[in-house]
Design a protein around this motif. Structure first.
Motif, PDB file in Angstrom:
ATOM      1  N   LEU A 115      74.405  46.183  67.801  1.00  0.00           N
ATOM      2  CA  LEU A 115      73.273  45.787  66.966  1.00  0.00           C
ATOM      3  C   LEU A 115      72.680  46.997  66.254  1.00  0.00           C
ATOM      4  O   LEU A 115      72.371  46.935  65.051  1.00  0.00           O
ATOM      5  CB  LEU A 115      72.208  45.095  67.821  1.00  0.00           C
ATOM      6  N   ASP A 116      72.542  48.107  66.955  1.00  0.00           N
ATOM      7  CA  ASP A 116      72.017  49.324  66.326  1.00  0.00           C
ATOM      8  C   ASP A 116      72.954  49.829  65.233  1.00  0.00           C
ATOM      9  O   ASP A 116      72.507  50.238  64.150  1.00  0.00           O
ATOM     10  CB  ASP A 116      71.802  50.404  67.392  1.00  0.00           C
ATOM     11  N   VAL A 117      74.261  49.819  65.526  1.00  0.00           N
ATOM     12  CA  VAL A 117      75.234  50.284  64.530  1.00  0.00           C
ATOM     13  C   VAL A 117      75.215  49.384  63.302  1.00  0.00           C
ATOM     14  O   VAL A 117      75.232  49.859  62.159  1.00  0.00           O
ATOM     15  CB  VAL A 117      76.646  50.339  65.146  1.00  0.00           C
ATOM     16  N   LEU A 118      75.173  48.082  63.531  1.00  0.00           N
ATOM     17  CA  LEU A 118      75.214  47.137  62.412  1.00  0.00           C
ATOM     18  C   LEU A 118      73.958  47.243  61.557  1.00  0.00           C
ATOM     19  O   LEU A 118      74.025  47.160  60.318  1.00  0.00           O
ATOM     20  CB  LEU A 118      75.383  45.717  62.948  1.00  0.00           C
ATOM     21  N   LYS A 119      72.805  47.431  62.186  1.00  0.00           N
ATOM     22  CA  LYS A 119      71.574  47.607  61.422  1.00  0.00           C
ATOM     23  C   LYS A 119      71.652  48.855  60.545  1.00  0.00           C
ATOM     24  O   LYS A 119      71.277  48.832  59.363  1.00  0.00           O
ATOM     25  CB  LYS A 119      70.375  47.709  62.373  1.00  0.00           C
ATOM     26  N   GLY A 120      72.135  49.956  61.138  1.00  0.00           N
ATOM     27  CA  GLY A 120      72.278  51.172  60.358  1.00  0.00           C
ATOM     28  C   GLY A 120      73.292  51.033  59.237  1.00  0.00           C
ATOM     29  O   GLY A 120      73.092  51.556  58.133  1.00  0.00           O
ATOM     30  N   PHE A 121      74.366  50.282  59.491  1.00  0.00           N
ATOM     31  CA  PHE A 121      75.393  50.073  58.477  1.00  0.00           C
ATOM     32  C   PHE A 121      74.843  49.272  57.306  1.00  0.00           C
ATOM     33  O   PHE A 121      75.069  49.606  56.128  1.00  0.00           O
ATOM     34  CB  PHE A 121      76.581  49.363  59.119  1.00  0.00           C
TER      35      PHE A 121
END
Length: 367
Positions: free
Chosen positions: A230-236
């Motif tokens: 979730l953190d990676v996807l938000k940053g992406f």
């Protein structure tokens, strides 16, 4: 059958959107016999392709250090990316470089192929996705079926403009969807445990505790994996929305909507698992409460029985004392009498003593 089929697939595979077919081989040299990449890919490495140009997808399953070095040299991959792949960097992240961006995700794999399998906990491994403007390079773990699923999905969909960014989205979507069976299985198990808690006998409740513990470990492990995604996807998504001329490798436009849809699926899955964790936590509390109440009831019963046994033992101790004294090799009263008067008199005294003591104990509710 599916496991056997996946085990037979060679480690190297190459897919082109132009032919919609994948070729596979056990080594880089067998995949490209002339020792070089396909001419079409070479042209794309030299110049930025047009939107209508076909894209390629190159995948290596369980890469060795030699495989990574060869691909790094050929595809001009940054040495930091190569180092992460060699060390199997477990942290999920998104990184941008001059000519590509890297997405590292942990995905579920077949537990029979896991190096360190833990009972009841899904096995996971890192998958690395390198997205160029002209194609995609993936380093996938053994036991992962996402590559074949996405390629089948591409062949079935004819209403999309295939790009390297779309392949990246499809892989991310496939990885997120692979956690859905785990969530469904956990929900079914949690409902079964919740139904059994209040109707189970003491032996069954004791058997439920290990099941609850294993399920909570599985949920915790899955939630930890999903929160990182979730953190990676938000940053992406934020980087895609803020993409400018300095970051031309990031996708924009309609593909951001696809990524938002994946993010919604991920949030829903995390919310569902959180709700399941609350249910199983409540069931665990109920099980422990039942065990505590049962243990307290058994303890009170044992204490009551032991107190009664103690009272009876106290009553019989004087009788044992008298009979022991009469059994000594000394002169005792009535020894010279040849009749049974003394014997029955002593027995009668014992009986009267025990009746009086038991009556007194009953009066004071000691028995």
């Amino acid at each position: 059958m599916l496991k056997e089929k996946m085990a037979e697939i060679p480690r190297f595979s190459f897919f082109s959107s132009k032919t919609q077919q994948a070729i596979a081989a056990e080594s880089w040299d067998n995949l490209f016999p002339d020792g070089m990449l396909d001419d079409v890919i070479q042209e794309k490495l030299k110049a930025r392709p047009e939107p209508s140009c076909p894209v390629f997808w190159f995948d290596i399953r369980d890469p060795t250090d030699e495989d990574i070095d060869q691909v790094t040299e050929t595809m001009n991959i940054h040495r930091l990316t190569a180092e992460d792949i060699k060390l199997r960097e477990p942290r999920e992240k998104v990184e941008v470089f001059r000519n590509y961006y890297l997405i590292s995700f942990k995905t579920l794999v077949d537990s029979s192929n896991a190096e360190h399998e833990r009972p009841g906990i899904p096995s996971s491994a890192s998958m690395y996705i390198l997205v160029f403007q002209y194609g995609v390079v993936t380093f996938s773990p053994k036991g992962c079926s996402h590559i074949h699923s996405v390629r089948d999905r591409i062949r079935k969909m004819h209403d999309i403009h295939l790009s390297s960014d779309w392949i990246c989205y499809a892989l991310i979507d496939e990885i997120i969807d692979s956690f859905q069976p785990v969530s469904t299985e956990a929900a079914t198990e949690a409902e079964a445990i919740e139904d059994q808690v209040f109707i189970a006998r003491i032996d069954d409740v004791q058997n439920l505790i290990p099941r609850i513990d294993a399920l909570r470990k599985k949920i915790t492990h899955t939630l930890r994996s999903l929160h990182g995604k979730l953190d990676v996807l938000k940053g992406f998504v934020k980087r895609c929305q803020a993409a400018d001329k300095l970051l031309p490798v990031f996708p924009d436009g309609e593909l951001i909507l696809y990524l938002g849809d994946v993010q919604d699926h991920l949030v829903t899955t995390i919310s569902t698992l959180g709700h399941i964790d609350e249910i199983i936590g409540r069931s665990q509390g109920n099980c422990l409460a039942q065990l505590s109440a049962t243990n307290l009831r058994i303890s009170l019963t044992v204490n009551s029985v032991m107190s009664k046994v103690t009272i009876l033992a106290t009553i019989f101790v004087p009788c044992h004392l008298v009979t022991g004294m009469f059994g000594m090799n000394v002169i005792v009263p009535g020894q010279e009498d040849s009749g049974l008067t003394w014997f029955f008199g002593i027995v009668a005294a014992f009986v009267v003593f025990m009746i009086v003591c038991m009556g007194a104990a009953a009066k004071y509710k000691l028995l």
